[in-house]
Design a protein around this motif. Structure first.
Motif, mmCIF file in Angstrom:
data_model
loop_
_atom_site.group_PDB
_atom_site.id
_atom_site.type_symbol
_atom_site.label_atom_id
_atom_site.label_comp_id
_atom_site.label_asym_id
_atom_site.label_seq_id
_atom_site.Cartn_x
_atom_site.Cartn_y
_atom_site.Cartn_z
ATOM 1 N N ARG A 127 64.561 -8.549 -37.403
ATOM 2 C CA ARG A 127 65.107 -8.639 -36.040
ATOM 3 C C ARG A 127 65.817 -9.955 -35.757
ATOM 4 N NH1 ARG A 127 59.146 -8.528 -33.437
ATOM 5 N NH2 ARG A 127 58.515 -10.572 -34.165
ATOM 6 N N ARG B 280 67.481 -8.530 -27.946
ATOM 7 C CA ARG B 280 66.522 -8.278 -26.869
ATOM 8 C C ARG B 280 65.341 -7.508 -27.444
ATOM 9 N NH1 ARG B 280 66.986 -11.989 -24.552
ATOM 10 N NH2 ARG B 280 68.891 -12.663 -25.462
ATOM 11 N N LEU B 281 64.141 -7.908 -27.059
ATOM 12 C CA LEU B 281 62.928 -7.213 -27.501
ATOM 13 C C LEU B 281 62.430 -6.331 -26.364
ATOM 14 C CD1 LEU B 281 61.067 -10.141 -29.280
ATOM 15 C CD2 LEU B 281 62.493 -8.363 -30.302
ATOM 16 N N ARG B 282 62.170 -5.083 -26.684
ATOM 17 C CA ARG B 282 61.702 -4.124 -25.683
ATOM 18 C C ARG B 282 60.376 -3.514 -26.139
ATOM 19 N NH1 ARG B 282 65.730 -3.408 -22.137
ATOM 20 N NH2 ARG B 282 67.836 -3.944 -22.817
ATOM 21 N N ASN B 283 59.528 -3.194 -25.172
ATOM 22 C CA ASN B 283 58.258 -2.553 -25.504
ATOM 23 C C ASN B 283 58.456 -1.046 -25.655
ATOM 24 O OD1 ASN B 283 58.381 -1.500 -22.903
ATOM 25 N ND2 ASN B 283 56.694 -2.745 -22.105
ATOM 26 N N TRP B 284 57.388 -0.323 -25.854
ATOM 27 C CA TRP B 284 57.477 1.120 -26.111
ATOM 28 C C TRP B 284 58.098 1.881 -24.948
ATOM 29 C CZ3 TRP B 284 54.952 4.316 -22.767
ATOM 30 C CH2 TRP B 284 53.990 3.715 -21.944
ATOM 31 N N ALA B 285 58.015 1.325 -23.717
ATOM 32 C CA ALA B 285 58.564 1.984 -22.531
ATOM 33 C C ALA B 285 60.031 1.604 -22.285
ATOM 34 C CB ALA B 285 57.739 1.626 -21.301
ATOM 35 N N VAL C 264 61.089 -1.461 -21.637
ATOM 36 C CA VAL C 264 61.187 -2.630 -20.764
ATOM 37 C C VAL C 264 61.414 -3.873 -21.620
ATOM 38 C CG1 VAL C 264 59.940 -4.050 -19.089
ATOM 39 C CG2 VAL C 264 59.660 -1.558 -19.077
ATOM 40 N N GLU C 265 62.396 -4.680 -21.232
ATOM 41 C CA GLU C 265 62.670 -5.908 -21.972
ATOM 42 C C GLU C 265 61.509 -6.889 -21.786
ATOM 43 O OE1 GLU C 265 65.843 -9.492 -21.822
ATOM 44 O OE2 GLU C 265 66.690 -7.459 -21.796
ATOM 45 N N VAL C 266 60.963 -7.337 -22.913
ATOM 46 C CA VAL C 266 59.795 -8.228 -22.871
ATOM 47 C C VAL C 266 60.066 -9.578 -23.531
ATOM 48 C CG1 VAL C 266 58.115 -6.356 -22.724
ATOM 49 C CG2 VAL C 266 58.860 -7.184 -24.972
#
Length: 80
Positions: free
Chosen positions: A33, A64-69, A71-73
Motif C-alpha cells: 500500500r 487513503r486507508l478505508r475500513n470494511w465499511a 469509511v476513510e480511517v
C-alpha cells in the motif's frame, strides 16, 4: 541474454562514471500500500522523473486507508 538497447532506454540517470543508477525498494511489512507513494517520491528526489511525469502521477502520491465499511480511517504519504 540482456538486450542492452532496451536496458539503456530504461536507465534515465547515471553516475558520473557512466554506471546506471537503479532503484530497489523493500517494504518491510510485506504490504504494497505504500509502494507507489514511496517510489514516486524517490524517483522525484533522485531525478528519475521530470515535472510533467510527477504531475501525471499525482493521483498515486498518497493512499487513503478505508475500513470494511468504506469509511476513510487514515492515509499513507511520504514525509520528507
Amino acid at each position: 541474454m540482456r538486450d542492452d538497447k532496451h536496458f539503456d532506454e530504461l536507465i534515465s540517470r547515471r553516475f558520473d562514471d557512466g554506471s546506471p543508477m537503479l532503484l530497489a525498494v523493500k517494504i518491510d511489512d510485506g504490504d504494497t500500500r505504500g509502494l507507489h507513494p514511496l517510489v514516486i517520491a524517490l524517483c522525484e528526489r533522485f531525478g528519475f522523473l521530470d515535472s510533467a511525469q510527477v504531475h501525471a502521477l499525482e493521483a498515486w502520491r498518497s493512499a487513503r486507508l478505508r475500513n470494511w465499511a468504506g469509511v476513510e480511517v487514515g492515509g499513507i504519504e511520504v514525509l520528507e
